[in-house]
Design a protein around this motif. Structure first.
Motif, mmCIF file in Angstrom:
data_model
loop_
_atom_site.group_PDB
_atom_site.id
_atom_site.type_symbol
_atom_site.label_atom_id
_atom_site.label_comp_id
_atom_site.label_asym_id
_atom_site.label_seq_id
_atom_site.Cartn_x
_atom_site.Cartn_y
_atom_site.Cartn_z
ATOM 1 N N THR A 83 28.406 55.320 -112.376
ATOM 2 C CA THR A 83 28.677 56.737 -112.636
ATOM 3 C C THR A 83 29.305 56.837 -114.014
ATOM 4 O O THR A 83 30.419 56.360 -114.211
ATOM 5 N N PRO A 84 28.570 57.404 -114.989
ATOM 6 C CA PRO A 84 29.117 57.470 -116.340
ATOM 7 C C PRO A 84 30.374 58.345 -116.393
ATOM 8 O O PRO A 84 30.577 59.195 -115.522
ATOM 9 N N GLY A 85 31.190 58.130 -117.423
ATOM 10 C CA GLY A 85 32.380 58.948 -117.582
ATOM 11 C C GLY A 85 32.007 60.367 -117.974
ATOM 12 O O GLY A 85 30.891 60.639 -118.376
ATOM 13 N N MET A 86 32.939 61.295 -117.825
ATOM 14 C CA MET A 86 32.777 62.691 -118.223
ATOM 15 C C MET A 86 31.669 63.403 -117.456
ATOM 16 O O MET A 86 31.181 64.435 -117.878
ATOM 17 N N THR A 87 31.223 62.840 -116.326
ATOM 18 C CA THR A 87 30.235 63.564 -115.532
ATOM 19 C C THR A 87 30.966 64.430 -114.518
ATOM 20 O O THR A 87 32.152 64.261 -114.266
ATOM 21 N N ASP A 88 30.201 65.348 -113.947
ATOM 22 C CA ASP A 88 30.730 66.151 -112.856
ATOM 23 C C ASP A 88 30.544 65.313 -111.588
ATOM 24 O O ASP A 88 29.461 65.252 -111.027
ATOM 25 N N LYS A 89 31.599 64.640 -111.144
ATOM 26 C CA LYS A 89 31.464 63.594 -110.125
ATOM 27 C C LYS A 89 30.821 64.104 -108.838
ATOM 28 O O LYS A 89 29.932 63.459 -108.276
ATOM 29 N N VAL A 90 31.254 65.272 -108.363
ATOM 30 C CA VAL A 90 30.771 65.762 -107.069
ATOM 31 C C VAL A 90 29.275 66.056 -107.125
ATOM 32 O O VAL A 90 28.502 65.585 -106.280
ATOM 33 N N SER A 146 25.018 65.202 -115.326
ATOM 34 C CA SER A 146 24.984 63.918 -116.018
ATOM 35 C C SER A 146 25.696 63.951 -117.364
ATOM 36 O O SER A 146 26.008 62.897 -117.911
ATOM 37 N N ASN A 147 25.899 65.131 -117.929
ATOM 38 C CA ASN A 147 26.556 65.264 -119.225
ATOM 39 C C ASN A 147 25.801 64.479 -120.294
ATOM 40 O O ASN A 147 26.377 63.703 -121.047
ATOM 41 N N ASN A 148 24.490 64.684 -120.327
ATOM 42 C CA ASN A 148 23.628 63.965 -121.253
ATOM 43 C C ASN A 148 22.592 64.968 -121.737
ATOM 44 O O ASN A 148 22.038 65.712 -120.930
ATOM 45 N N LYS A 149 22.347 65.001 -123.050
ATOM 46 C CA LYS A 149 21.485 66.085 -123.542
ATOM 47 C C LYS A 149 20.056 65.948 -123.041
ATOM 48 O O LYS A 149 19.410 66.936 -122.733
ATOM 49 N N TYR A 150 19.557 64.708 -122.899
ATOM 50 C CA TYR A 150 18.186 64.547 -122.399
ATOM 51 C C TYR A 150 18.081 65.021 -120.954
ATOM 52 O O TYR A 150 17.100 65.665 -120.573
ATOM 53 N N SER A 151 19.101 64.677 -120.165
ATOM 54 C CA SER A 151 19.091 65.121 -118.766
ATOM 55 C C SER A 151 19.067 66.635 -118.690
ATOM 56 O O SER A 151 18.313 67.223 -117.916
ATOM 57 N N LEU A 152 19.913 67.270 -119.528
ATOM 58 C CA LEU A 152 20.016 68.726 -119.466
ATOM 59 C C LEU A 152 18.702 69.371 -119.878
ATOM 60 O O LEU A 152 18.226 70.304 -119.210
ATOM 61 N N ILE A 153 18.093 68.851 -120.958
ATOM 62 C CA ILE A 153 16.808 69.434 -121.399
ATOM 63 C C ILE A 153 15.767 69.270 -120.292
ATOM 64 O O ILE A 153 15.009 70.197 -119.986
ATOM 65 N N GLY A 154 15.746 68.100 -119.658
ATOM 66 C CA GLY A 154 14.810 67.881 -118.559
ATOM 67 C C GLY A 154 15.019 68.869 -117.438
ATOM 68 O O GLY A 154 14.064 69.435 -116.902
ATOM 69 N N ALA A 155 16.304 69.120 -117.095
ATOM 70 C CA ALA A 155 16.593 70.045 -116.001
ATOM 71 C C ALA A 155 16.190 71.462 -116.364
ATOM 72 O O ALA A 155 15.628 72.189 -115.536
ATOM 73 N N SER A 228 8.372 59.787 -123.473
ATOM 74 C CA SER A 228 8.341 59.561 -124.907
ATOM 75 C C SER A 228 9.295 60.479 -125.673
ATOM 76 O O SER A 228 9.551 60.249 -126.837
ATOM 77 N N GLU A 229 9.818 61.525 -125.033
ATOM 78 C CA GLU A 229 10.733 62.400 -125.762
ATOM 79 C C GLU A 229 12.101 62.510 -125.096
ATOM 80 O O GLU A 229 13.095 62.712 -125.767
ATOM 81 N N LEU A 230 12.164 62.381 -123.765
ATOM 82 C CA LEU A 230 13.427 62.656 -123.066
ATOM 83 C C LEU A 230 13.995 61.422 -122.373
ATOM 84 O O LEU A 230 14.776 61.568 -121.443
ATOM 85 N N VAL A 231 13.622 60.213 -122.779
ATOM 86 C CA VAL A 231 13.994 58.984 -122.099
ATOM 87 C C VAL A 231 13.425 59.004 -120.683
ATOM 88 O O VAL A 231 12.397 58.418 -120.407
ATOM 89 N N SER A 232 14.088 59.731 -119.773
ATOM 90 C CA SER A 232 13.536 59.824 -118.430
ATOM 91 C C SER A 232 13.913 61.150 -117.787
ATOM 92 O O SER A 232 13.901 61.300 -116.575
ATOM 93 N N GLY A 233 14.309 62.136 -118.621
ATOM 94 C CA GLY A 233 14.599 63.465 -118.087
ATOM 95 C C GLY A 233 15.854 63.509 -117.255
ATOM 96 O O GLY A 233 16.839 62.831 -117.567
ATOM 97 N N PHE A 234 15.796 64.280 -116.167
ATOM 98 C CA PHE A 234 17.024 64.594 -115.427
ATOM 99 C C PHE A 234 17.659 63.382 -114.771
ATOM 100 O O PHE A 234 18.835 63.402 -114.450
ATOM 101 N N HIS A 235 16.895 62.279 -114.533
ATOM 102 C CA HIS A 235 17.540 61.135 -113.888
ATOM 103 C C HIS A 235 17.815 59.991 -114.860
ATOM 104 O O HIS A 235 17.892 58.843 -114.452
#
Lengths: 332, 177
Positions: A83-90, A146-155, A228-235
């Motif tokens: 679980t990366p730091g600065m994430t919304d744990k719940v 996830s507090n990650n820009k690729y995840s957010l764009i994917g979502a 190729s653009e978002l690593v792996s998106g929301f996950h």
């Protein structure tokens, strides 16, 4: 309020009483079948991809690599869940749990053969559609927490895509529903004993397949997790078993979508020579093969093309198709 | 044959299911109005709507329950999220709490609460109509297009006005840029 006096209370207990054994057995079958089926589909996907690209695919583990995904599953089980730091744990914790809920609930009303159905429901088709909306919420939870820009764009892409493609999906289903006048899966199949609905409703069938491909985030509509653009998106930030839960949900949703297409358009269990269940399975896996074939044949769409295709092409065609269906039914 | 009712009395299961759904609804509503982050609020709203779905299911109307889930969780909450994502990002400062504001809000909420409770108590709740099976799809369709036709049409008119208003606001907003 004295709830014990309400007359329908006996309906609730009818389910808990005599049907209990059937329900428990059905749920156990689902719980065993879903992960095994996903393991099989992942292997099929890699083999199909390999042969389309003129290479053999996984070959090392077992004869022709058929044990590859089982080994992969064991590897994923053994991995640490980071679980990366600065994430919304719940929310980060809840998202992979919620995403598998619709993947399991969706199996309940599907009728695989005249006797193989966990529970006949008056709202069978609607149940699958309404629970599938939970999976998009959990994708959003995963991407945002996830507090990650690729995840957010994917979502964000997942939400936009889901809003756009749910409308033609429901409209094309409606044109079958107003023909059969029922939401019950088994009655929809029985209405196709002589002629399959795909002959009456070819447009609706094609729209349904396209929209479910998009709803399941499969290529060429896989902008949600575009590697190729978002690593792996929301996950992107998920590891180990949590990651594989997303994978499980994705492939299971694909099977549910194919099963619904089989029930709505391809005549369910009807077919010559073989018993019903075998025909159902053949049709479902044929549709899944088509979806994989499309994935490894066509490139990914651009996002504006994706949106325009839904709003400017699919929705008007689906609406016109529904209108024509209604008029024809009224005239006949 | 073994049934659940051999182990647990059915009434307790029914009441447990009912109160679980009520608890989900209230917890979701509480999350929706109290937490500071807007995404949490929307997910709370979705939870609340999910609880309402369970209550509809408990009241014996499967169709309305599924519609509740499909429309409110699937469409409305997703559309809220969509709207928030389209709007420019801004860190919202907590607005200052003024005493007059707090007192006014308190008075309004208490009056509204008392009024609603009064209404709920004063209605003479009759016994539920007998349902032998799920009639809801057919009955709802017929009732909507006969007895409640005017209401039905008025709601569609309201939605049309809302859409036109949204387009107007969006159009005017663009001109100013």
């Amino acid at each position: 309020m004295n709830i014990t006096q309400l007359p329908y209370i006996k309906d609730i207990f009818a389910f808990m009483g005599s049907d209990l054994m059937a329900a428990v057995i059905g749920l156990l079958i689902i719980a065993v079948f879903v992960p095994l089926n996903v393991a099989f589909l992942v292997l099929v996907e890699r083999k199909v991809a390999g042969h389309i690209q003129l290479r053999p695919g996984p070959m090392e583990v077992g004869p022709h690599g058929i044990l590859q995904t089982l080994i992969d599953a064991v590897k994923l089980l053994g991995k640490e869940m980071v679980t990366p730091g600065m994430t919304d744990k719940v929310l980060f914790f809840l998202a992979p749990i919620l995403v598998v809920v619709p993947a399991f609930v969706g199996w309940v009303p599907i009728s695989f053969s005249p006797i193989m159905q966990i529970r006949e429901m008056n709202v069978g088709v609607l149940l699958i559609f309404s629970f599938s909306s939970i999976s998009i919420l959990s994708i959003l939870m995963a991407g945002w927490s996830s507090n990650n820009k690729y995840s957010l764009i994917g979502a964000v892409r997942a939400v936009a895509q889901n809003v756009a493609y749910e409308i033609p999906l429901l409209l094309s289903t409606m044109s079958v529903i107003i023909m059969t006048n029922t939401f019950r899966m088994s009655e929809i199949v029985n209405a196709q004993s002589s002629v399959w609905h795909i002959l009456y409703q070819p447009v609706a069938a094609i729209i349904f397949i396209i929209a479910t491909t998009a709803e399941c985030n499969r290529a060429p509509f896989d902008l949600v997790e575009a590697e190729s653009e978002l690593v792996s998106g929301f996950h992107t930030e998920y590891t180990g078993m949590r990651f594989s839960l997303f994978f499980l949900a994705e492939y299971t949703n694909m099977v549910i979508a194919a099963s619904m297409a089989t029930v709505l358009f391809l005549g369910g269990w009807f077919g010559p020579f073989f018993p019903g269940l075998i025909w159902f399975v053949i049709k479902v896996y044929f549709l899944i093969f088509v979806v994989m074939w499309v994935r490894w044949t066509y490139p990914r769409l651009r996002f504006d093309q994706l949106m325009n295709f839904a709003w400017k092409v699919l929705i008007p065609i689906a609406l016109v198709n529904l209108l024509i269906t209604a008029i024809v039914l009224k005239v006949i | 044959m073994t049934t659940i009712s051999d182990f647990i009395p059915p009434i307790i299961v029914a009441q447990g299911a009912f109160w679980l759904m009520v608890a989900l609804t209230l917890a979701g509503a509480f999350i929706a109005v109290t937490l500071p982050k807007i995404l949490h609020n929307i997910l709370g709203l979705a939870l609340s709507m999910f609880g309402v779905t369970g209550i509809y299911l408990f009241l014996g109307s499967q169709f309305v329950a599924m519609m509740q889930l499909l429309i409110y969780v699937g469409a409305i909450c997703i559309t809220y999220i969509f709207a928030i994502m389209l709007s420019p990002p801004q860190e919202l400062d907590q607005p200052k709490k003024r005493k007059t504001k707090v007192i006014a809000a308190l008075i309004v909420s208490v009056v509204a609460f008392i009024g609603m409770i009064q209404m709920i108590i004063s209605v003479n709740w009759g016994p539920g109509t007998t349902l032998t099976r799920d009639w809801s799809i057919k009955t709802l369709g017929q009732q909507l297009l006969t007895r409640y036709f005017l209401v039905f049409e008025l709601i569609s008119l309201l939605l049309a006005i809302a859409i036109i208003g949204a387009i107007m606001i969006a159009g005017i907003g663009q001109k100013r840029d």
